[in-house]
Design an enzyme around this catalytic site. Sequence first.
Site, short mmCIF file in Angstrom:
data_model
loop_
_atom_site.label_atom_id
_atom_site.label_comp_id
_atom_site.label_asym_id
_atom_site.label_seq_id
_atom_site.Cartn_x
_atom_site.Cartn_y
_atom_site.Cartn_z
N ASP A 15 0.92 -1.13 0.05
CA ASP A 15 0.01 0.06 -0.01
C ASP A 15 0.77 1.19 -0.02
OD1 ASP A 15 -2.19 -1.60 0.13
OD2 ASP A 15 -2.29 -1.80 2.19
N HIS A 45 -4.14 -2.64 -6.11
CA HIS A 45 -3.41 -1.36 -6.62
C HIS A 45 -4.48 -0.25 -7.13
CE1 HIS A 45 0.14 -4.13 -7.44
NE2 HIS A 45 0.00 -4.11 -6.27
P1 IMP Z 1 -2.75 -12.75 2.56
O1 IMP Z 1 -1.59 -12.17 1.76
O2 IMP Z 1 -4.08 -12.73 2.27
O3 IMP Z 1 -2.62 -14.12 3.08
O4 IMP Z 1 -2.73 -11.87 3.89
C1 IMP Z 1 -1.42 -11.98 4.87
C2 IMP Z 1 -1.18 -10.48 5.52
O5 IMP Z 1 -0.41 -9.47 4.40
C3 IMP Z 1 -2.20 -9.85 6.09
O6 IMP Z 1 -1.77 -9.03 7.12
C4 IMP Z 1 -2.71 -8.95 4.99
O7 IMP Z 1 -3.56 -8.04 5.46
C5 IMP Z 1 -1.58 -8.60 4.37
N1 IMP Z 1 -1.69 -8.24 2.90
C6 IMP Z 1 -1.89 -9.03 1.66
N2 IMP Z 1 -1.80 -8.38 0.84
C7 IMP Z 1 -1.52 -6.96 0.97
C8 IMP Z 1 -1.64 -5.95 0.11
O8 IMP Z 1 -1.79 -5.82 -1.10
N3 IMP Z 1 -1.59 -4.61 0.96
C9 IMP Z 1 -1.25 -4.50 2.12
N4 IMP Z 1 -1.48 -5.57 2.95
C10 IMP Z 1 -1.54 -6.84 2.26
MG MG Z 2 -2.80 -2.10 -1.75
#
Ligand code: IMP
Ligand code: MG
Length: 336
Positions: A15, A45
């Site tokens: 982010d 994104h």
């Molecule tokens: P997962 O990738 O859905 O397994 O989530 C694992 C961790 O990564 C969690 O804390 C999510 O909130 C974080 N996370 C996954 N993708 C993103 C992203 O694109 N932006 C911010 N946090 C993310």
């Molecule tokens: Mg994002």
Amino acid sequence: MPPIADVVVDLQYGDCGKGKVVHSLAKTGNYDLVARYNGGSNAGHTIFHNGKKFVTHLVPAGVFHEIPSLIGGGCVVDVDKFLSEIDELEESGIEARRLVKIASNAHIVQSAHVEEELQEERIGTTRTGNGPAYRDKHARIGKRAIDEKRISKFLIDPYDAIWSQRGRRKAVLMEGAQGFGLDIDWGDYPYVSSSTCTVSAAVNVGIPPQSIHQIIGVAKPYETYVGSKKFGGEHPALLQIQKVGMEFGATTGRPRQCNWMDLDSLVRAANVNGVTRLIFNKMDVIREVGVYKLIVDDKIIDFKSENEFKDFIENFLKKSCPHIWTISWSESPETI
Ligand code: IMP
Ligand code: MG
């Protein structure tokens, strides 16, 4: 012929504005291909294109400038979400169907993976089935893109996508997802995502390391994190940063926890990734809140002005990060 590549990589917890940076770089017309190198539809994104807001999850930002775009072998693809994202982009006049390819060795997020995550709370995942899909990939029981009929028209051999048989070398812009603090190896395990979020994942799409030209690190002058661990301080300005910066998840809508930027963590991320150009987004948020703080050596340092704050950061990074050539501060939602 080997390609020549620039890589965009997030140095914090995702982010930080990779979408905007990739969109803006792709606009220069310098690239033949934009390639996503990790993650799946957990990513969100946010991109402003011709004044209109888009949130992409899987499709790389090259499509906005009619550049062929690849979802690389290190990614995981939820087919339903992928197809509806293509449809949505087409409805907005973006020719995603013609431009997007999926590497045949990418893995598929299956409905059982998503169901398994519906109640997930321990990590606070995006519940998009990413973790279970990567787990099955590594347990060698996963399903690959080449075995999924519904996307057969989109498939490409990853080598053919990146290398050119004859003529000019392809110029490739590599688009990362998530960030260093969420990397499966370098992040704060177990509060991490399940993919590699560093430049090494970009290399694995099929570019030889020697082909990398610029490594563009993206960060914010404060930190945000979404997930189950306790993160951030209690200072009321941090809540203001959340509000002014509209720090709510692009994929899940969850509030992002905010903290002051930890400069030691940033240096670690920039050095492991070999960052050559560093772009800070959202300095305007800090300015509007009017509180200039950051963390070094686990201690909060306070600054009186924006200039003092920026000078300290730039000098610190110049001393600590041997590869960084340029540091810039970007504020507009559409340009860098
Ligand atoms: P997962 O990738 O859905 O397994 O989530 C694992 C961790 O990564 C969690 O804390 C999510 O909130 C974080 N996370 C996954 N993708 C993103 C992203 O694109 N932006 C911010 N946090 C993310
Ligand atoms: Mg994002």
